[in-house]
Design a protein around this motif. Structure first.
Motif, short mmCIF file in Angstrom:
data_model
loop_
_atom_site.label_atom_id
_atom_site.label_comp_id
_atom_site.label_asym_id
_atom_site.label_seq_id
_atom_site.Cartn_x
_atom_site.Cartn_y
_atom_site.Cartn_z
N VAL A 60 -10.84 55.80 -28.96
CA VAL A 60 -10.74 55.86 -30.60
C VAL A 60 -9.36 56.51 -30.91
N ARG A 61 -8.75 55.71 -31.80
CA ARG A 61 -7.65 55.87 -32.51
C ARG A 61 -7.82 57.37 -33.36
N ALA A 62 -6.87 58.47 -33.50
CA ALA A 62 -7.08 59.24 -34.39
C ALA A 62 -6.38 59.44 -35.57
N SER A 63 -6.60 58.21 -36.28
CA SER A 63 -5.72 58.04 -37.54
C SER A 63 -5.82 59.14 -38.48
N VAL A 64 -6.84 59.87 -38.35
CA VAL A 64 -6.98 61.08 -39.42
C VAL A 64 -5.76 62.04 -38.94
N VAL A 65 -5.74 62.50 -37.74
CA VAL A 65 -4.58 63.24 -37.20
C VAL A 65 -3.29 62.82 -37.45
N GLU A 66 -3.11 61.59 -37.23
CA GLU A 66 -1.70 60.71 -37.75
C GLU A 66 -1.42 60.81 -39.05
N GLU A 67 -2.46 60.82 -40.07
CA GLU A 67 -2.27 60.56 -41.55
C GLU A 67 -1.79 62.24 -41.99
N ALA A 68 -2.65 63.18 -41.24
CA ALA A 68 -2.23 64.38 -41.51
C ALA A 68 -1.14 64.91 -41.29
N LEU A 69 -0.44 64.47 -40.35
CA LEU A 69 0.71 64.93 -39.69
C LEU A 69 2.14 64.22 -40.19
N ALA A 70 2.00 62.96 -40.36
CA ALA A 70 3.26 62.11 -40.85
C ALA A 70 4.06 63.08 -41.92
N GLY A 71 5.20 62.90 -41.82
CA GLY A 71 6.22 63.67 -42.77
C GLY A 71 6.10 65.07 -42.71
N GLN A 72 5.25 65.69 -41.96
CA GLN A 72 5.11 67.23 -42.11
C GLN A 72 5.96 67.78 -40.97
N ALA A 73 6.31 69.20 -41.36
CA ALA A 73 7.16 69.78 -40.24
C ALA A 73 6.24 70.17 -38.99
N PRO A 74 6.79 69.97 -37.73
CA PRO A 74 5.82 70.02 -36.53
C PRO A 74 5.93 71.63 -36.32
N THR A 75 4.82 72.39 -37.06
CA THR A 75 4.44 73.46 -36.49
C THR A 75 3.35 73.52 -35.81
N LEU A 76 3.22 74.95 -34.99
CA LEU A 76 2.02 74.94 -34.26
C LEU A 76 0.57 75.05 -35.29
N ASP A 77 0.82 75.69 -36.24
CA ASP A 77 -0.21 75.65 -37.02
C ASP A 77 -0.85 74.28 -37.63
N ALA A 78 0.22 73.54 -38.03
CA ALA A 78 0.00 72.29 -38.43
C ALA A 78 -0.63 71.29 -37.55
N LEU A 79 -0.39 71.50 -36.46
CA LEU A 79 -0.86 70.89 -35.06
C LEU A 79 -2.23 71.25 -34.80
N ARG A 80 -2.45 72.62 -34.84
CA ARG A 80 -3.72 73.30 -34.67
C ARG A 80 -4.72 72.74 -35.72
N GLU A 81 -4.47 72.67 -37.09
CA GLU A 81 -5.31 72.34 -38.10
C GLU A 81 -5.56 70.83 -37.97
#
Lengths: 285, 159
Positions: free
Chosen positions: A223-244
């Motif tokens: 399965v492609r985790a598109s929901v994760v990809e969409e949530a992160l695109a353009g965001q700052a790569p912080t540990l909190d963002a990745l965890r959420e």
């Protein structure tokens, strides 16, 4: 074991004719590592087996317009070792390197693995995020199918019974981007994964530019985790963002209880290993 | 339902000697080698291609003979454990397994030796990590793994 007639044609056109003639009652045998096991366990019982071991060609690895073109009969061992694959899609070379043991990879083929469509195999998550496509050939002609539309269910594909996978096409991996394939194995190294995650990612100007994630072994297909990809695109790569963002995979996986782990454990580990894969490819720690 | 098995002719070269036999299409290669050719050095244990006991060399690459159909091997060049020694002179890998205690009950040993021989032909001086990665597909229920690794290291040094 069930009784069957064994055909060993020496050309692709003869293979296609046999498949058309025995439509629905013939199975293709390439390396045979999966098919022979299914036959021995009486899980399949075709009256005809069409072996591909005398078919010449269909085993080259080439680059055309920035895209890898891999013959369907290329062995998984050749994928692991190919300098062309390592250069253009190192993620794919790594995914094939992790398949079972060298004894299996020596004979198991790229096309055979795709047609087998076991969701716990190693290559599917990488094929998904690389945007691979499959050339399926029959007496009716050729069609090109995105890999995301090939996998249909557990051990099921959208390939027709008279079609053969003649080629795998894989766009080159973006150079400079981070990549990883994590195979989580609580038992032995040669086993199928309990959870596997493939990811590619890059950061530009302090924000996530390219992020792709897919999981294996935790649903009827990879399965492609598109929901994760969409949530992160353009965001700052912080540990909190990745965890959420990783939490969202719990809702898209659909694992089963089996000796490699219970469903709830695999769901939890899907979140954990997605986060670890994101940390690796985006250089966050 | 067919009552008479479909039989087909298989011709293979095993350890340099050509054999022709007519067998049911469903005959596995390990059964063909053991029962049709009488070469019982190759063992079958797990029957699903996982344990490595049935390892043979098929056209230059090691393969699991328990999940290979004999008819699929028609025309192939095969080496089994019986073809590893040169007459009475053991292969360096065989010598090393004896000298370093690389076997206990012996059931997995033919497969271990076929795999180890293939490793050294591909990589003449493997590191311990490379030995472990290559040999992970050969299980030893006696768990004599360290002696197997030492045997392979010794064989690599002896060559």
């Amino acid at each position: 074991m069930h009784d069957f007639t064994f055909h060993a044609p020496d050309s692709l056109s003869a293979v296609l004719d046999l498949l058309a003639e025995h439509d629905g009652d013939a199975k293709l045998l390439a390396g045979g590592t999966s098919l022979t096991t299914l036959l021995k366990q009486s899980l399949i019982a075709p009256d005809h087996i069409v072996s591909l071991h005398r078919v010449p060609g269909l085993d080259s690895i080439e680059v055309s317009n920035g895209e890898l073109r891999i013959g369907g009969l290329t062995t998984q061992r050749d994928m692991e070792r190919s300098s062309v694959v390592k250069e253009h899609a190192p993620l794919l070379a790594e995914a094939y390197r992790r398949v079972a043991t060298v004894r299996i990879r020596n004979v198991a083929t790229v096309g055979g693995g795709i047609a087998q469509a076991d969701p716990a195999m190693d290559p599917p998550p990488s094929l998904l995020i690389l945007g691979a496509s499959v050339v399926a050939t029959s007496t009716r002609g050729e069609r090109v199918i995105p890999i995301s539309e090939v996998y249909a269910d557990y051990y099921e594909t959208t390939l027709e019974s008279d079609e053969i996978v003649t080629e795998l096409r894989v766009p080159a991996q973006p150079s400079g981007a981070g990549w990883t394939y994590i195979k989580y194995l609580p038992r032995t190294e040669d086993d199928y994964a309990t959870v596997s995650v493939a990811a590619i990612g890059s950061v530009e100007g302090g924000s996530i530019a390219d992020i792709r994630v897919a999981l294996g072994a935790v649903a009827p297909t990879a399965v492609r985790a598109s929901v994760v990809e969409e949530a992160l695109a353009g965001q700052a790569p912080t540990l909190d963002a990745l965890r959420e963002a990783s939490q969202a995979v719990a809702d898209i996986v659909d694992p089963t209880d089996d000796p490699r782990g219970s469903a709830w454990y695999k769901r939890d580990m899907s979140v954990v290993f997605t986060r670890r894969a994101l940390e690796q490819v985006l250089g966050v720690s | 339902m067919t009552t008479t098995p479909v039989r087909q002719t298989v011709t293979v070269t095993v350890n340099g000697q050509e054999y022709t036999r007519e067998v049911p299409t469903y005959r596995t290669l390990v059964d063909f080698i053991r029962y049709d050719l009488g070469l019982t050095g190759t063992k079958e244990a797990c029957s699903v291609g996982v344990c490595g006991a049935c390892t043979i060399e098929l056209d230059g690459r090691i393969a699991a003979s328990c999940i290979t159909l004999a008819v699929r091997a028609d025309g192939a060049n095969i080496t089994t454990i019986e073809g590893v020694a040169d007459g009475d002179t053991l292969h360096p890998v065989q010598e090393a397994f004896i000298n370093y205690g690389g076997f206990q009950c012996g059931a997995c040993t033919p497969g271990q030796i076929m795999a180890a021989k293939a490793l050294l032909e591909h990589n003449s001086s493997p590191s311990e990590a490379e030995i472990k990665e290559w040999m992970m597909g050969n299980l030893c229920r006696c768990t004599g793994y360290y002696q197997i690794i030492e045997s392979i290291q010794a064989a690599a040094e002896a060559k």
